[in-house]
Design an enzyme around this catalytic site. Structure first.
Site, PDB file in Angstrom:
ATOM      1  N   CYS A 184       0.929  -1.025   0.159  1.00  0.00           N
ATOM      2  CA  CYS A 184       0.025   0.075  -0.230  1.00  0.00           C
ATOM      3  C   CYS A 184       0.755   1.318  -0.028  1.00  0.00           C
ATOM      4  O   CYS A 184       0.559   1.993  -0.770  1.00  0.00           O
ATOM      5  CB  CYS A 184      -1.012  -0.003   1.330  1.00  0.00           C
ATOM      6  SG  CYS A 184      -2.100   1.328   1.021  1.00  0.00           S
TER       7      CYS A 184
ATOM      8  N   CYS B 252      -6.270  -2.800   7.149  1.00  0.00           N
ATOM      9  CA  CYS B 252      -7.475  -2.077   6.775  1.00  0.00           C
ATOM     10  C   CYS B 252      -8.692  -2.539   6.175  1.00  0.00           C
ATOM     11  O   CYS B 252      -9.696  -2.359   6.447  1.00  0.00           O
ATOM     12  CB  CYS B 252      -6.952  -0.936   6.082  1.00  0.00           C
ATOM     13  SG  CYS B 252      -6.797  -0.937   4.198  1.00  0.00           S
TER      14      CYS B 252
END
Length: 372
Positions: free
Chosen positions: A110, A208
């Site tokens: 990410c 997440c």
């Protein structure tokens, strides 16, 4: 001396997640005189994580927190739709790696593909000069070599340089880390002084897009496997000599080094040593069998851009929260590396990253793989 004396005042795209770190970072940029705009990436929606599961970050509430912070700071706020990038570069890579028997780190991907590669592209499109983030890390320009360096944060307990080893010279020349010289307590103190609403906001500890931590259910649903893949099938638990000790519930449920949840009674604790995909076997052993003297890496990134074959002595970290250990690192021309630990080290699961340090400077890192 200002933290940015070497950098001329310029437009900055501040990556903001809704947390206290990025909010304080934006405030410090404004204090330094930068014309700053907030940037939030929309990475996924409820269809990805499951409508009945609340995400620990990147939620609608987080976006609202950013908007409120930007309004209080008096800066413009952009929201970028990065859902397609996130699925391709983070979620798909994570799932495919797990299905291949690896133990990936999606937070590194990410940072690499979204917070830096994609956001730097948006910076260029908007005509800004820098991307800033709330990472606890520092950068330094070395006059002797003419190269940018990535340094550990001043607060070693919060240092995030481990997840940034993929940065390049071009990235660092267009990066700012406004809170890298501060401790977390200092950041919260500034937030309280400025009366930011998120001054006491807790940090997300989970992946997440899998906030409940159930990798198996997420991968099965996301890849529409319905238990068909062999990684979901029961198989034998064996010792290092191949003796059957019991049955496992699907290799996807286990990681290298795992101790809890194996379900085998033994005189001494047993740990996951290997996932044998070919035979659908979970190999377990006492902890002593997990120690190794070396590790092999692929997909190596060297921050200086110097990929000449060489060896150097430094420290390595095999996980964000792991303490650095002394090692000798050999860099090969084909962007692979060989790490020799000074003392036996718990085995790093294939798919995890190992990062090289010399002092506070991050030399680079790569992905742990099996020896060819």
């Amino acid at each position: 001396m200002s933290n940015y004396d070497l950098v001329p005042i310029a437009d900055v795209l501040m990556a903001m997640s809704g947390g206290v770190d990025s909010t304080v970072a934006a405030f410090l940029l404004l204090e330094e005189g930068y014309k700053t705009a907030g940037a939030t990436m929309k990475l996924f929606d409820d269809q990805l994580i499951g409508e009945d599961i609340e995400s620990g970050c990147c939620s609608l509430d987080d976006v609202m927190d950013v908007r409120n912070a930007c309004a209080k700071l008096g800066i413009e706020h952009f929201v970028f739709n990065m859902k397609k990038h996130f699925r391709h570069d983070v979620v798909d890579r994570f799932c495919d790696a797990y299905i291949s028997g690896l133990t990936p780190n999606p937070c590194i991907d990410c940072n690499r593909y979204l917070k830096f590669e994609a956001l730097q592209q948006r910076r260029r499109e908007l005509g800004a000069t820098y991307v800033a983030t709330g990472h606890y890390a520092r950068r330094h320009f070395d006059e002797a070599t003419g190269k940018w360096q990535l340094l550990r944060a001043t607060d070693k307990t919060k240092d995030q340089s481990y997840v940034l080893y993929h940065l390049t010279q071009d990235d660092l020349s267009h990066m700012l880390f406004p809170i890298g010289h501060l401790t977390k307590n200092q950041v919260r103190e500034i937030a309280h002084e400025q009366r930011f609403n998120n001054a006491d906001k807790s940090e997300s500890q989970d992946i997440c897009f899998i906030p409940n931590g159930n990798y198996k259910d997420f991968i099965e649903r996301y890849k529409e496997l319905n238990g068909r893949d062999s990684l979901f099938q029961q198989g034998d638990i064996v010792d290092i000599e191949g003796k059957k000790l019991g049955c496992h519930n699907g290799l996807i449920n286990y990681t290298i080094g795992q101790r809890r949840g194996i379900g085998i009674a033994s005189k001494e604790p047993l740990y996951v040593l290997e996932k044998n995909l070919a035979n659908n076997q979970l190999v377990v052993a006492p902890q002593s069998a997990l120690f190794e003297s070396e590790a092999y890496l692929s997909d190596v990134n060297i921050i200086s851009g110097n990929y000449t074959e060489r060896a150097f002595v430094g420290e390595v970290k095999a996980g964000y929260r792991q303490a650095p250990v002394a090692a000798r690192i050999e860099i090969a021309k084909d962007r692979t590396a060989h790490v020799h630990y000074d003392a036996p080290h718990i085995r790093t699961a294939p798919g995890q990253s190992i990062v090289f340090y010399v002092g506070d400077c991050v030399v680079g890192g790569g992905v742990c793989c099996n020896k060819n």
